[in-house]
Design a protein around this motif. Structure first.
Motif, short mmCIF file in Angstrom:
data_model
loop_
_atom_site.label_atom_id
_atom_site.label_comp_id
_atom_site.label_asym_id
_atom_site.label_seq_id
_atom_site.Cartn_x
_atom_site.Cartn_y
_atom_site.Cartn_z
N ALA A 1 0.94 -1.35 0.02
CA ALA A 1 -0.16 -0.02 -0.14
C ALA A 1 0.84 1.18 -0.07
N ALA A 2 1.95 1.33 0.94
CA ALA A 2 2.72 2.36 1.02
C ALA A 2 3.50 2.82 -0.28
N MET A 3 3.78 1.69 -1.01
CA MET A 3 4.43 1.93 -2.31
C MET A 3 3.56 2.52 -3.31
N ARG A 4 2.18 2.12 -3.32
CA ARG A 4 1.32 2.66 -4.53
C ARG A 4 1.07 4.23 -3.95
N LEU A 5 1.17 4.55 -2.73
CA LEU A 5 1.02 5.82 -2.31
C LEU A 5 1.96 6.61 -2.33
N GLY A 6 3.30 6.13 -2.77
CA GLY A 6 4.50 6.89 -2.72
C GLY A 6 5.05 7.23 -1.51
N ASP A 7 4.92 6.31 -0.64
CA ASP A 7 5.68 6.56 0.79
C ASP A 7 7.07 6.15 0.87
N ALA A 8 7.89 6.61 1.57
CA ALA A 8 9.19 5.96 1.91
C ALA A 8 9.06 4.78 2.76
N VAL A 9 9.81 3.78 2.70
CA VAL A 9 9.24 2.41 3.27
C VAL A 9 10.55 2.09 3.87
N LEU A 10 10.51 1.61 5.03
CA LEU A 10 11.78 1.10 5.88
C LEU A 10 11.28 -0.07 6.55
N GLN A 11 12.40 -1.33 6.26
CA GLN A 11 11.76 -2.50 6.87
C GLN A 11 12.90 -3.09 7.68
N PRO A 12 13.31 -2.66 8.86
CA PRO A 12 14.07 -3.13 9.71
C PRO A 12 13.83 -4.42 10.34
N GLU A 13 14.95 -5.20 10.28
CA GLU A 13 14.79 -6.53 11.22
C GLU A 13 14.20 -6.57 12.54
N THR A 14 14.96 -5.13 13.27
CA THR A 14 14.66 -5.18 14.57
C THR A 14 14.73 -3.32 14.46
N VAL A 15 13.56 -3.01 15.40
CA VAL A 15 13.87 -1.45 15.63
C VAL A 15 14.74 -0.97 16.95
N ARG A 16 15.20 -2.07 17.54
CA ARG A 16 16.17 -1.97 18.50
C ARG A 16 17.73 -1.84 18.13
N THR A 17 17.84 -0.85 17.17
CA THR A 17 19.41 -0.69 16.74
C THR A 17 19.58 0.77 17.05
N ASP A 18 20.69 1.43 17.39
CA ASP A 18 21.04 2.73 17.43
C ASP A 18 20.90 3.27 15.76
N GLU A 19 21.26 2.59 14.92
CA GLU A 19 21.00 3.17 13.47
C GLU A 19 19.53 3.73 13.40
N PHE A 20 18.53 2.70 13.45
CA PHE A 20 17.05 2.89 13.58
C PHE A 20 16.62 4.22 14.44
N HIS A 21 17.21 4.23 15.60
CA HIS A 21 16.70 5.08 16.46
C HIS A 21 17.11 6.45 15.89
N GLN A 22 18.48 6.50 15.44
CA GLN A 22 19.11 7.70 15.08
C GLN A 22 18.31 8.28 13.80
N HIS A 23 17.77 7.22 12.96
CA HIS A 23 16.84 7.62 11.62
C HIS A 23 15.60 8.45 12.09
#
Length: 313
Positions: free
Chosen positions: A55-77
């Motif tokens: 759905a997000a791709m049809r709507l033109g949204d940026a999509v993020l697919q982290p294996e886990t949200v518990r990383t410094d990288e995702f937190h910083q993003h």
């Protein structure tokens, strides 16, 4: 605050699609959509994107697919995106408090039950299995607990006497979109109130497992019928006949006395399948054999004979 809220949306299955579309339709700014990674699906185990990603791709949204949200990288993003709000609907990962605290106006969850009843992963299924007369949608502020945050808005709906989890799921998904919009409108208007949950009234709806679907014919017919409706389409309810696995999709309760052991197939008209239970009997309406497809019972019995007196289970 008249400008559109800047939202990071988190969701994965079909349930989370209508709220995302509704946010777009009403002019909210979606900074990113966070969903689970693509997973193998079907007999071919083809890598398949989750419904929210599609759905997000049809709507033109940026999509993020982290294996886990518990990383410094995702937190910083997330911190860099600087959202006003997270909106979370059946995402599939538990957010740590440090992540919940990033949005300026907090994190809202859309939950498919009347909290604090049926906290957990499978509220729609367990509401039917437990025989609840009504259920609904709750929006709540998220905290580090599992569905323990303050209640914002709640919309109720009756559960139909023959409604399956699949049918109720689709109704509640549409309701969730409407409840979310009213929640955001009241938040922006400054009229939204928070109500703490009463932990003494909490019940839990754990994730279902395939083995939960095996029929215990000792149970009353009414409970078995609720189990069938609550586990359709997944994980599905099943029983056995001489080692053959039978998956049951629909049934109806027969209020009649039975004098044979539970699980016994009763004498009935051609094209019917009636089974004794611990209390009353169950008329099987739709069924599937091990190598066949889902069929009305009369069609199934044309190709698979189940004689009177056979004991299932």
């Amino acid at each position: 605050m008249n400008r559109p809220l800047k939202i990071v949306y988190m969701g994965t299955p079909d349930f989370a699609v209508p709220p995302l579309i509704s946010l777009h339709d009403h002019g909210y700014q979606i900074l990113a959509v966070v969903t689970q990674p693509d997973r193998p699906k079907g007999r071919g185990r083809k890598l398949t994107p989750p419904p929210v990603k599609q759905a997000a791709m049809r709507l033109g949204d940026a999509v993020l697919q982290p294996e886990t949200v518990r990383t410094d990288e995702f937190h910083q993003h997330m911190a860099k995106l600087s959202p006003d709000l997270y909106v979370v609907a059946a995402f599939g990962q538990i957010l740590p408090q440090s992540l919940i605290d990033i949005p300026k106006r907090g994190s809202i969850n859309i939950h498919a039950s009347l909290l604090p009843r049926h906290r957990g992963a499978a509220p729609i299924q367990w509401a039917i299995i437990h025989g609840d007369k009504e259920t609904g949608i709750t929006t709540m502020m998220m905290d580090k607990g599992m569905d323990t945050g303050d209640i914002l808005l709640m919309d109720k709906t009756p559960i139909g006497p023959t409604e399956t989890a699949a049918e109720l799921h689709d109704r509640l998904s549409r309701m969730g979109a409407d409840t979310l919009l009213r929640t955001l409108q009241q938040m922006q208007a400054g009229t939204l109130r928070r109500t703490p949950q009463d932990p003494n009234k909490a019940t839990y709806a754990p994730m279902l497992k395939k083995q939960d679907g095996e029929v215990d014919w000792q149970l009353p017919a009414e409970k078995i019928d609720r189990l069938i409706r609550g586990m359709t389409p997944w994980p599905g309810v099943f029983t056995f006949s001489d080692g053959m696995r039978l998956k049951i999709f629909r049934a109806s309760v027969l209020d009649r006395e039975v004098s044979v052991p539970p699980g016994t197939i009763l004498e009935c008209f051609p094209g019917e399948l009636r089974v004794a239970t611990g209390k009353g009997a169950l008329a099987i309406k739709e069924i599937q054999g091990e190598s066949g497809k889902r069929l009305p019972i009369d069609d199934f019995l044309c190709g698979c004979r189940l004689p009177d007196g056979t004991c299932l289970g």
